[in-house]
Every structure is written in C-alpha cells, then in structure tokens.
Design a protein around this motif. Structure first.
Motif, PDB file in Angstrom:
ATOM      1  N   MET A   1       0.845  -1.196   0.000  1.00 30.92           N
ATOM      2  CA  MET A   1       0.000   0.000   0.000  1.00 30.92           C
ATOM      3  C   MET A   1       0.880   1.246   0.000  1.00 30.92           C
ATOM      4  N   ILE A   3       0.835   5.477   0.024  1.00 34.87           N
ATOM      5  CA  ILE A   3       0.076   6.708   0.242  1.00 34.87           C
ATOM      6  C   ILE A   3       1.012   7.883  -0.021  1.00 34.87           C
ATOM      7  N   HIS A  12      -3.972   7.265  -2.311  1.00 31.99           N
ATOM      8  CA  HIS A  12      -3.551   5.873  -2.380  1.00 31.99           C
ATOM      9  C   HIS A  12      -3.215   5.537  -3.821  1.00 31.99           C
ATOM     10  N   TYR A  53      -4.161   4.893  -9.223  1.00 33.75           N
ATOM     11  CA  TYR A  53      -4.413   5.632  -7.980  1.00 33.75           C
ATOM     12  C   TYR A  53      -5.916   5.742  -7.738  1.00 33.75           C
ATOM     13  N   SER A  61      -7.969   6.689  -0.676  1.00 33.62           N
ATOM     14  CA  SER A  61      -7.487   8.072  -0.652  1.00 33.62           C
ATOM     15  C   SER A  61      -8.332   8.905   0.302  1.00 33.62           C
TER      16      SER A  61
END
Length: 264
Positions: A1, A3, A12, A53, A61
């Motif tokens: 993952m 970010i 994300h 994304y 996100s």
C-alpha cells in the motif's frame, strides 16, 4: 500500500510492472477504485511501469467534504506524477478519469505523451441531471441510484454473472461524500474548447452497450482532436476493461506499442 502525501490530499496509489519502465498511468471512473484495472495490467506488455491511484473521495485516498472541482482532481494526479517523478506517460482515463486526462493534457503536456480516452466525453450530461443524482445520494446513499447506474454500466449478460455482485458492492461502498464531490466536478466541466486545442496521439475506446457515455459521445469528443483514433468494443458497457479485458488489453497494447512506448 502506497500513500502519497501531496500537501492538501493523501492519495492511495499502486505501482506494478518494471519500476524502470516507461510509465502508463490509469485514472478510474466515478464509483470505482484502482481495482478497476486489475484484469488489464497482467495482459499488457512487459517492461512497462503501471501506475494506478484512487482519486480523492474514493478507495483508500482521503475524502474531503464535497463538492470538488475538476481542477482539484486534475491537480491531484499532476502532483502525484510530480511526486513519483513521472514524465512522458501514456495516460489512460475512463469516464471521469478521461475528463481528468483531458484537463491534465491541456495543463501539463510534459507529463503525457499519448492519451487514451475511454468511455468518456469532453462534457458528460448536464447540471440538472447531476444535481438530481447528488440529491438522491444525499437522501438515500449511493444504493438509492445503484440499480439504474449499474444498468448503464454493464451489459445484461454481465449483470447476470456472479462477478457483477463485486462491482455492485464496490459502487455502494464508496464514500458518499466522495461520490457527491466527484459528481459535482463532472457537472461543472465542459472541456469542448479545451480538448479541441489538444495535439497529441489519442485513442478513444467505447462500449457498444454503454448507457453512461455512449459511443457517439466518445466519437464527438475524439472528433475535437486531429488524428484521434476510435475503437469500439461490442457487447460491453461503460467498463469494458471489466467485461472484456482481453479485447480492451489488445486495443491498448496496440496503441501503446505504436507510440514506441513498448516493444513486443
């Protein structure tokens, strides 16, 4: 993952393929997250760097309060690409992702060498239509309009499959505020003049059964860009990368290869 902290938003994102390869960036549709492209990535040429994304208000996100402007959505992916050091990408945008692609190409042509506008338009619907949808979601959640939305998204054959249930769940589990925020962004966007000024290799993809952005809308948008190509996937709806991933990947691979972005 992964970010990315981009000052006013945390996005994300996921990177697959060759970390040193030529970049291909994907921007997904309203009500979905980056898993939209799961079936496509393994079918594309090796040696490329695939970047996906979740736009603001979707997936993992951040979800700021609605409404959002299209300028903010464009700025988000611009900042993400700068953050990742990405230039000269093939940018693939589907639905609202295709609108983001048009806005980004107009703003930062250094980031994009070729454009794929999938199931999208320079203008989608009108303010009254989108306001009705926003009001419905405010009153009853995304599920209040999910049945009508999914009928526009998928062919009847796909809606009868087990896989369909996963996509329904993805839609209704997106944050309400994010869905409303991005709906407002679409509502306020008219890129007819902006897109008519673009001069870069462009491919449009449409699904013959698409009830959200019908093939004629996609063609109308492509007609604004000199030399743009058009591909129709028969029997598929608004998300042909889900319903017919092999056909979608073949079309995308051919275009990417002809741009000199990948070798087979």
């Amino acid at each position: 993952m992964h970010i990315a902290n981009l000052d006013d938003i945390r996005l994300h994102h996921r990177i697959d393929g060759d970390p040193d390869g030529a970049p291909v960036v994907f921007s997904n549709s309203l009500g979905t997250d980056l898993r939209l492209w799961d079936q496509i990535i393994p079918l594309l040429p090796k040696g490329l760097k695939f970047i996906r994304y979740d736009m603001r208000g979707h997936g993992l996100s951040d979800c700021p309060p609605a409404p959002y402007g299209m300028g903010a959505l464009v700025s988000d992916v611009e900042k993400l690409m700068d953050h990742l050091g990405v230039r000269d990408a093939v940018f693939v945008g589907l639905s609202i992702g295709g609108m983001i692609a048009q806005g980004l190409a107009a703003k930062r042509l250094d980031l994009i060498r070729a454009l794929v506008l999938s199931n999208t338009g320079a203008r989608i619907g009108n303010r009254d239509m989108w306001q009705d949808r926003i009001d419905a979601v405010r009153a009853g959640g995304i599920e209040a309009l999910s049945e009508a939305t999914l009928q526009r998204w998928f062919s009847a054959a796909f809606r009868a499959s087990d896989a369909f249930n996963g996509w329904r769940n993805m839609l209704i589990r997106q944050p309400v505020e994010g869905y409303i925020g991005c709906s407002a962004a679409i509502s306020g966007t008219d890129f007819m003049t902006t897109t008519a000024a673009l001069r870069l290799p462009t491919l449009g993809i449409a699904g013959s059964e698409d009830g959200s952005t019908p093939p004629d809308l996609v063609r109308e948008t492509l007609d604004l860009i000199p030399g743009a190509e058009f591909a129709l996937i028969r029997g598929a709806g608004h998300l042909p990368c889900v319903e017919q991933p092999e056909a979608y990947a073949r079309i995308l691979t051919d275009f990417i290869t002809r741009q000199g972005h990948a070798t087979l």
